[in-house]
Design a protein around this motif. Structure first.
Motif, PDB file in Angstrom:
ATOM      1  N   THR A   1       0.854  -1.190   0.000  1.00  0.00           N
ATOM      2  CA  THR A   1       0.000   0.000   0.000  1.00  0.00           C
ATOM      3  C   THR A   1       0.886   1.234   0.000  1.00  0.00           C
ATOM      4  O   THR A   1       1.915   1.265   0.672  1.00  0.00           O
ATOM      5  CB  THR A   1      -0.925   0.027   1.233  1.00  0.00           C
ATOM      6  OG1 THR A   1      -0.104  -0.016   2.406  1.00  0.00           O
ATOM      7  CG2 THR A   1      -1.870  -1.149   1.239  1.00  0.00           C
ATOM      8  N   PRO A   2       0.505   2.258  -0.701  1.00  0.00           N
ATOM      9  CA  PRO A   2       1.330   3.465  -0.746  1.00  0.00           C
ATOM     10  C   PRO A   2       1.100   4.336   0.482  1.00  0.00           C
ATOM     11  O   PRO A   2       0.195   5.159   0.521  1.00  0.00           O
ATOM     12  CB  PRO A   2       0.864   4.159  -2.020  1.00  0.00           C
ATOM     13  CG  PRO A   2      -0.526   3.693  -2.209  1.00  0.00           C
ATOM     14  CD  PRO A   2      -0.595   2.318  -1.647  1.00  0.00           C
ATOM     15  N   GLY A   3       1.880   4.173   1.521  1.00  0.00           N
ATOM     16  CA  GLY A   3       1.749   4.972   2.718  1.00  0.00           C
ATOM     17  C   GLY A   3       0.793   4.332   3.712  1.00  0.00           C
ATOM     18  O   GLY A   3       0.260   3.241   3.512  1.00  0.00           O
TER      19      GLY A   3
END
Length: 109
Positions: free
Chosen positions: A92-94
Protein backbone atom coordinates in the motif's frame (compact mmCIF):
# COMPACT_ATOMS: atom_id res chain seq x y z
CA UNK A 1 -20.16 43.61 -63.10
CA UNK A 2 -22.04 41.45 -65.56
CA UNK A 3 -25.23 43.43 -65.03
CA UNK A 4 -23.62 46.80 -65.75
CA UNK A 5 -24.49 48.46 -69.06
CA UNK A 6 -21.88 49.03 -71.77
CA UNK A 7 -21.57 52.72 -70.91
CA UNK A 8 -20.98 51.98 -67.20
CA UNK A 9 -18.48 49.23 -68.08
CA UNK A 10 -16.46 51.56 -70.33
CA UNK A 11 -16.55 54.35 -67.76
CA UNK A 12 -15.41 51.98 -65.02
CA UNK A 13 -12.62 50.55 -67.22
CA UNK A 14 -11.46 54.07 -68.13
CA UNK A 15 -11.39 55.23 -64.50
CA UNK A 16 -9.61 52.11 -63.24
CA UNK A 17 -7.01 52.18 -66.02
CA UNK A 18 -7.48 48.59 -67.17
CA UNK A 19 -10.18 46.20 -68.35
CA UNK A 20 -12.03 44.82 -65.32
CA UNK A 21 -14.05 42.33 -67.41
CA UNK A 22 -10.88 40.46 -68.43
CA UNK A 23 -10.64 38.94 -64.94
CA UNK A 24 -13.92 37.13 -65.42
CA UNK A 25 -12.70 35.11 -68.40
CA UNK A 26 -10.69 31.92 -68.10
CA UNK A 27 -6.97 32.47 -68.24
CA UNK A 28 -5.78 29.56 -70.32
CA UNK A 29 -2.11 30.44 -69.86
CA UNK A 30 -2.37 29.91 -66.09
CA UNK A 31 -4.23 26.58 -66.22
CA UNK A 32 -2.18 23.38 -66.20
CA UNK A 33 -1.93 21.50 -69.47
CA UNK A 34 -3.80 18.22 -69.87
CA UNK A 35 -0.70 16.30 -70.91
CA UNK A 36 2.08 16.71 -68.39
CA UNK A 37 5.73 15.94 -69.05
CA UNK A 38 7.24 13.01 -67.16
CA UNK A 39 8.61 13.98 -63.76
CA UNK A 40 12.36 14.12 -63.29
CA UNK A 41 12.75 12.24 -60.03
CA UNK A 42 16.06 11.16 -58.52
CA UNK A 43 16.72 7.44 -58.57
CA UNK A 44 16.24 5.62 -55.30
CA UNK A 45 16.94 2.18 -53.87
CA UNK A 46 13.74 0.68 -55.27
CA UNK A 47 13.14 2.61 -58.48
CA UNK A 48 13.49 -0.41 -60.78
CA UNK A 49 11.09 -2.77 -58.99
CA UNK A 50 8.02 -3.86 -60.91
CA UNK A 51 5.71 -4.04 -57.88
CA UNK A 52 6.95 -1.01 -56.00
CA UNK A 53 3.93 -0.23 -53.84
CA UNK A 54 3.93 2.17 -50.93
CA UNK A 55 2.72 -0.36 -48.38
CA UNK A 56 5.74 -2.55 -49.10
CA UNK A 57 8.19 0.34 -48.60
CA UNK A 58 6.65 1.88 -45.50
CA UNK A 59 9.03 1.49 -42.56
CA UNK A 60 6.27 1.85 -39.99
CA UNK A 61 4.52 -1.24 -41.30
CA UNK A 62 7.67 -3.31 -40.97
CA UNK A 63 7.63 -3.03 -37.20
CA UNK A 64 6.79 -6.19 -35.31
CA UNK A 65 6.30 -6.94 -31.61
CA UNK A 66 9.49 -7.30 -29.62
CA UNK A 67 11.10 -10.72 -29.55
CA UNK A 68 11.87 -12.19 -26.14
CA UNK A 69 15.58 -12.92 -25.95
CA UNK A 70 15.70 -13.97 -22.31
CA UNK A 71 12.75 -14.51 -20.03
CA UNK A 72 12.69 -13.15 -16.49
CA UNK A 73 11.12 -16.43 -15.33
CA UNK A 74 13.46 -19.29 -14.59
CA UNK A 75 13.03 -22.35 -16.74
CA UNK A 76 12.24 -25.65 -15.00
CA UNK A 77 14.17 -28.74 -15.70
CA UNK A 78 12.31 -31.95 -16.57
CA UNK A 79 10.73 -33.65 -13.55
CA UNK A 80 11.39 -30.87 -11.03
CA UNK A 81 8.77 -29.02 -9.02
CA UNK A 82 8.53 -25.24 -8.80
CA UNK A 83 9.92 -23.78 -5.57
CA UNK A 84 7.42 -22.77 -2.90
CA UNK A 85 7.11 -19.02 -2.64
CA UNK A 86 5.40 -17.53 0.43
CA UNK A 87 2.42 -15.31 -0.35
CA UNK A 88 3.21 -11.61 -0.09
CA UNK A 89 0.85 -8.97 1.20
CA UNK A 90 -0.08 -6.28 -1.32
CA UNK A 91 1.94 -3.10 -1.01
CA UNK A 92 0.00 0.00 0.00
CA UNK A 93 1.33 3.47 -0.75
CA UNK A 94 1.75 4.97 2.72
CA UNK A 95 -0.33 4.43 5.85
CA UNK A 96 -3.95 3.38 5.60
CA UNK A 97 -6.60 6.13 5.69
CA UNK A 98 -8.20 6.74 9.09
CA UNK A 99 -11.44 8.62 9.60
CA UNK A 100 -10.89 11.97 11.31
CA UNK A 101 -12.83 12.54 14.53
CA UNK A 102 -15.52 15.22 14.44
CA UNK A 103 -14.99 18.40 16.42
CA UNK A 104 -16.89 18.43 19.70
CA UNK A 105 -16.31 22.07 20.66
CA UNK A 106 -18.45 23.61 17.87
CA UNK A 107 -22.04 22.76 16.96
CA UNK A 108 -23.02 21.49 13.54
CA UNK A 109 -24.17 24.17 11.11
Amino acid sequence: MATATKIIQRLRNYLSGHDLQAKLQLRYGEIAKRTQPDPKLPVGPSHKYASNYYHTRDGRRESVPATVVMSSQKALTAGSQPPEVPAKQPVTPGPAYQDLPLSTDQPYL
